[in-house]
Motif scaffolding. Structure first.
Motif, PDB file in Angstrom:
ATOM      1  N   LEU A  75     -85.874  79.616  11.543  1.00  0.00           N
ATOM      2  CA  LEU A  75     -86.565  79.479  10.255  1.00  0.00           C
ATOM      3  C   LEU A  75     -85.572  79.313   9.108  1.00  0.00           C
ATOM      4  N   ARG A  76     -84.452  80.053   9.167  1.00  0.00           N
ATOM      5  CA  ARG A  76     -83.430  79.920   8.113  1.00  0.00           C
ATOM      6  C   ARG A  76     -82.838  78.526   8.112  1.00  0.00           C
ATOM      7  N   ALA A  77     -82.562  78.002   9.306  1.00  0.00           N
ATOM      8  CA  ALA A  77     -81.983  76.656   9.404  1.00  0.00           C
ATOM      9  C   ALA A  77     -82.969  75.621   8.867  1.00  0.00           C
ATOM     10  N   MET A  78     -84.238  75.804   9.170  1.00  0.00           N
ATOM     11  CA  MET A  78     -85.251  74.851   8.701  1.00  0.00           C
ATOM     12  C   MET A  78     -85.452  74.961   7.191  1.00  0.00           C
ATOM     13  N   GLU A  79     -85.267  76.192   6.673  1.00  0.00           N
ATOM     14  CA  GLU A  79     -85.331  76.390   5.222  1.00  0.00           C
ATOM     15  C   GLU A  79     -84.153  75.685   4.548  1.00  0.00           C
ATOM     16  N   THR A  80     -82.972  75.847   5.145  1.00  0.00           N
ATOM     17  CA  THR A  80     -81.765  75.204   4.628  1.00  0.00           C
ATOM     18  C   THR A  80     -81.927  73.681   4.585  1.00  0.00           C
ATOM     19  N   ASP A  81     -82.616  73.143   5.576  1.00  0.00           N
ATOM     20  CA  ASP A  81     -82.809  71.693   5.652  1.00  0.00           C
ATOM     21  C   ASP A  81     -83.966  71.213   4.786  1.00  0.00           C
ATOM     22  N   GLY A  82     -84.699  72.151   4.188  1.00  0.00           N
ATOM     23  CA  GLY A  82     -85.813  71.758   3.330  1.00  0.00           C
ATOM     24  C   GLY A  82     -87.091  71.425   4.090  1.00  0.00           C
ATOM     25  N   LEU A  83     -87.192  71.898   5.331  1.00  0.00           N
ATOM     26  CA  LEU A  83     -88.388  71.615   6.144  1.00  0.00           C
ATOM     27  C   LEU A  83     -89.449  72.707   5.989  1.00  0.00           C
ATOM     28  N   VAL A  84     -89.003  73.903   5.653  1.00  0.00           N
ATOM     29  CA  VAL A  84     -89.876  75.076   5.608  1.00  0.00           C
ATOM     30  C   VAL A  84     -89.596  75.859   4.333  1.00  0.00           C
ATOM     31  N   THR A  85     -90.641  76.453   3.750  1.00  0.00           N
ATOM     32  CA  THR A  85     -90.429  77.409   2.662  1.00  0.00           C
ATOM     33  C   THR A  85     -90.835  78.804   3.133  1.00  0.00           C
ATOM     34  N   ARG A  86     -90.209  79.787   2.529  1.00  0.00           N
ATOM     35  CA  ARG A  86     -90.485  81.189   2.839  1.00  0.00           C
ATOM     36  C   ARG A  86     -90.995  81.806   1.551  1.00  0.00           C
ATOM     37  N   GLU A  87     -92.218  82.302   1.565  1.00  0.00           N
ATOM     38  CA  GLU A  87     -92.775  82.871   0.347  1.00  0.00           C
ATOM     39  C   GLU A  87     -93.047  84.348   0.560  1.00  0.00           C
ATOM     40  N   VAL A  88     -92.556  85.157  -0.378  1.00  0.00           N
ATOM     41  CA  VAL A  88     -92.772  86.607  -0.311  1.00  0.00           C
ATOM     42  C   VAL A  88     -93.850  86.980  -1.318  1.00  0.00           C
ATOM     43  N   PHE A  89     -94.924  87.606  -0.863  1.00  0.00           N
ATOM     44  CA  PHE A  89     -96.008  88.031  -1.740  1.00  0.00           C
ATOM     45  C   PHE A  89     -95.794  89.500  -2.109  1.00  0.00           C
ATOM     46  N   ALA A  90     -95.905  89.801  -3.406  1.00  0.00           N
ATOM     47  CA  ALA A  90     -95.640  91.166  -3.898  1.00  0.00           C
ATOM     48  C   ALA A  90     -96.811  92.078  -3.574  1.00  0.00           C
ATOM     49  N   GLU A  91     -96.924  92.417  -2.322  1.00  0.00           N
ATOM     50  CA  GLU A  91     -97.968  93.330  -1.886  1.00  0.00           C
ATOM     51  C   GLU A  91     -97.308  94.534  -1.237  1.00  0.00           C
ATOM     52  N   VAL A  92     -98.096  95.558  -0.958  1.00  0.00           N
ATOM     53  CA  VAL A  92     -97.564  96.708  -0.232  1.00  0.00           C
ATOM     54  C   VAL A  92     -98.365  96.874   1.060  1.00  0.00           C
ATOM     55  N   PRO A  93     -97.717  96.682   2.241  1.00  0.00           N
ATOM     56  CA  PRO A  93     -96.332  96.225   2.431  1.00  0.00           C
ATOM     57  C   PRO A  93     -96.198  94.746   2.095  1.00  0.00           C
ATOM     58  N   PRO A  94     -94.974  94.291   1.762  1.00  0.00           N
ATOM     59  CA  PRO A  94     -94.794  92.897   1.345  1.00  0.00           C
ATOM     60  C   PRO A  94     -95.222  91.935   2.449  1.00  0.00           C
ATOM     61  N   ARG A  95     -95.843  90.841   2.043  1.00  0.00           N
ATOM     62  CA  ARG A  95     -96.277  89.840   3.004  1.00  0.00           C
ATOM     63  C   ARG A  95     -95.346  88.636   2.858  1.00  0.00           C
ATOM     64  N   VAL A  96     -94.865  88.111   3.969  1.00  0.00           N
ATOM     65  CA  VAL A  96     -93.975  86.949   3.954  1.00  0.00           C
ATOM     66  C   VAL A  96     -94.620  85.835   4.758  1.00  0.00           C
ATOM     67  N   GLU A  97     -94.741  84.674   4.158  1.00  0.00           N
ATOM     68  CA  GLU A  97     -95.334  83.552   4.876  1.00  0.00           C
ATOM     69  C   GLU A  97     -94.398  82.357   4.912  1.00  0.00           C
ATOM     70  N   TYR A  98     -94.450  81.649   6.024  1.00  0.00           N
ATOM     71  CA  TYR A  98     -93.662  80.428   6.199  1.00  0.00           C
ATOM     72  C   TYR A  98     -94.609  79.238   6.181  1.00  0.00           C
ATOM     73  N   GLU A  99     -94.156  78.159   5.525  1.00  0.00           N
ATOM     74  CA  GLU A  99     -95.014  76.988   5.366  1.00  0.00           C
ATOM     75  C   GLU A  99     -94.164  75.725   5.432  1.00  0.00           C
ATOM     76  N   LEU A 100     -94.712  74.665   5.985  1.00  0.00           N
ATOM     77  CA  LEU A 100     -93.998  73.392   5.980  1.00  0.00           C
ATOM     78  C   LEU A 100     -93.960  72.821   4.558  1.00  0.00           C
ATOM     79  N   THR A 101     -92.826  72.234   4.199  1.00  0.00           N
ATOM     80  CA  THR A 101     -92.736  71.470   2.954  1.00  0.00           C
ATOM     81  C   THR A 101     -93.312  70.071   3.206  1.00  0.00           C
ATOM     82  N   ALA A 102     -93.358  69.246   2.178  1.00  0.00           N
ATOM     83  CA  ALA A 102     -93.801  67.853   2.351  1.00  0.00           C
ATOM     84  C   ALA A 102     -92.884  67.148   3.354  1.00  0.00           C
TER      85      ALA A 102
END
Lengths: 102, 102
Positions: free
Chosen positions: A44-71
Motif C-alpha cells: 500500500l505504501r508503494a502504491m501510495e508513493t506511485d500515486g495509485l492509492v490514497t490513504r485517508e485517516v478519519f478523526a474518529e475514536v478509534p481512528p478509521r483508515v481507508e484506502y482508495e484508488l486515485t484516478a
C-alpha cells in the motif's frame, strides 16, 4: 521500474480489491487472503508513493483508515483486470505445462 | 503463482519482443537491453515451463537456437501490451509522484 511495481502480485490484488470503492486495511487483508500485514502495508505504501492509492485517516475514536484508488489507479484497473482474467482462464493450462516439465 | 510469473518485468519484455516472430538469444538480449544472459536464460526457461515459449534448436554448424511464442504466449500478448502501453503513458506521472513522496 514501473512495470515491476505494476506487475507485482500483491499490487494487482490490491488494485482489483479496491476497484469497487474504498476499504479499510483489515477488510482489504481479508479480501486478498494469504498476505501478511507487513507485506500488505509495504504494498500500500508503494502504491501510495506511485500515486495509485490514497490513504485517508478519519478523526474518529478509534481512528478509521481507508484506502482508495486515485484516478490514476482507476485508469490502471481495466488493463490489469484483462491480464487477471487471462490468468484465471489459463491457470489450468499453465499448471499442466509446469507438471509436464518436471 | 501465475500472476507473479506473468507480471515479471523480464517476462513481459520477452513477450513483447517475441510478438513479431521467433528470435535468437543474442537478438532477444539486444532488443530487451539491460538483462544479463543468466537472467534472460532463467526467464526463457520459466516461460518454456509455463508453455508460453518454445525453444527450437536447428541442426546447423554452429547450432542455431530460436525462441518463439506458443499460441498460449500469443494469447497473452494483447492484455500484456495494454498494461505496457498504460505504463508508457503514465511513467512520467508515476515518477513525479515518487519524487514528491521522498
Amino acid at each position: 521500474m514501473v512495470l515491476d511495481r505494476i506487475g507485482d502480485k500483491w499490487s494487482v490484488l490490491v488494485l482489483l480489491s479496491l476497484a469497487h470503492g474504498p476499504m479499510r486495511f483489515t477488510a482489504l487483508r481479508g479480501r486478498i487472503g494469504g498476505v501478511t500485514p507487513k507485506v500488505l502495508t509495504q504494498t500500500l505504501r508503494a502504491m501510495e508513493t506511485d500515486g495509485l492509492v490514497t490513504r485517508e485517516v478519519f478523526a474518529e475514536v478509534p481512528p478509521r483508515v481507508e484506502y482508495e484508488l486515485t484516478a490514476l489507479g482507476r485508469s490502471l484497473h481495466e488493463p490489469i483486470s484483462a491480464v487477471a482474467t487471462w490468468a484465471e482462464n489459463h491457470v489450468t493450462e499453465i499448471l499442466t505445462h509446469r507438471t509436464q516439465s518436471t
